[in-house]
Design a protein around this motif. Structure first.
Motif, short mmCIF file in Angstrom:
data_model
loop_
_atom_site.label_atom_id
_atom_site.label_comp_id
_atom_site.label_asym_id
_atom_site.label_seq_id
_atom_site.Cartn_x
_atom_site.Cartn_y
_atom_site.Cartn_z
N ILE A 4 0.86 -1.18 0.00
CA ILE A 4 0.00 0.00 0.00
C ILE A 4 0.90 1.23 0.00
CG2 ILE A 4 -1.82 1.24 1.23
CD1 ILE A 4 -2.57 -1.64 0.23
N HIS A 8 -2.72 5.12 -2.90
CA HIS A 8 -3.94 4.39 -2.54
C HIS A 8 -4.76 5.17 -1.52
CE1 HIS A 8 -1.12 1.06 -3.81
NE2 HIS A 8 -2.04 1.10 -4.76
N LYS A 11 -6.44 7.91 -3.43
CA LYS A 11 -7.59 7.42 -4.19
C LYS A 11 -8.80 7.21 -3.29
CE LYS A 11 -5.28 5.23 -8.08
NZ LYS A 11 -5.01 3.97 -8.79
N ILE A 57 -8.70 -0.84 -2.67
CA ILE A 57 -8.29 0.03 -3.78
C ILE A 57 -6.99 -0.49 -4.39
CG2 ILE A 57 -7.38 2.34 -4.29
CD1 ILE A 57 -9.58 3.39 -2.35
N ALA A 58 -6.06 -0.88 -3.56
CA ALA A 58 -4.78 -1.41 -4.05
C ALA A 58 -4.98 -2.74 -4.78
CB ALA A 58 -3.80 -1.58 -2.89
N GLU A 61 -6.35 -1.97 -8.18
CA GLU A 61 -5.29 -1.45 -9.03
C GLU A 61 -4.40 -2.59 -9.54
OE1 GLU A 61 -2.67 2.22 -8.13
OE2 GLU A 61 -1.46 0.47 -7.56
#
Length: 71
Positions: A4, A8, A11, A57-58, A61
């Protein structure tokens, strides 16, 4: 191992002062995080729902990058 990074957190639209406070509350090294990132599991181990959101979120991605590399 999923890492992370500050991108992140951004975002997720979390503020930096709140992020610093989170790291302090959970005895995590904020300066090291800014420089090097942090292992996702370390955030999940806090049990914090907002930290879990950053990890998601990571993961998203990473999935997108892997999918793009396959095309």
């Amino acid at each position: 191992m999923l890492m992370i990074y500050m991108r992140h957190v951004r975002k997720a639209k979390y503020c930096l002062s709140g992020t610093r406070a989170f790291f302090k509350k959970h005895n995590l090294d904020y300066q090291d995080f800014v420089k090097n990132g942090i292992i996702a599991q370390n955030l999940l181990d806090t049990g914090d729902a907002m930290a879990a959101r950053v990890v998601e979120i990571a993961k998203d991605e990473q999935w997108q990058q892997e999918t793009n590399n396959r095309l």
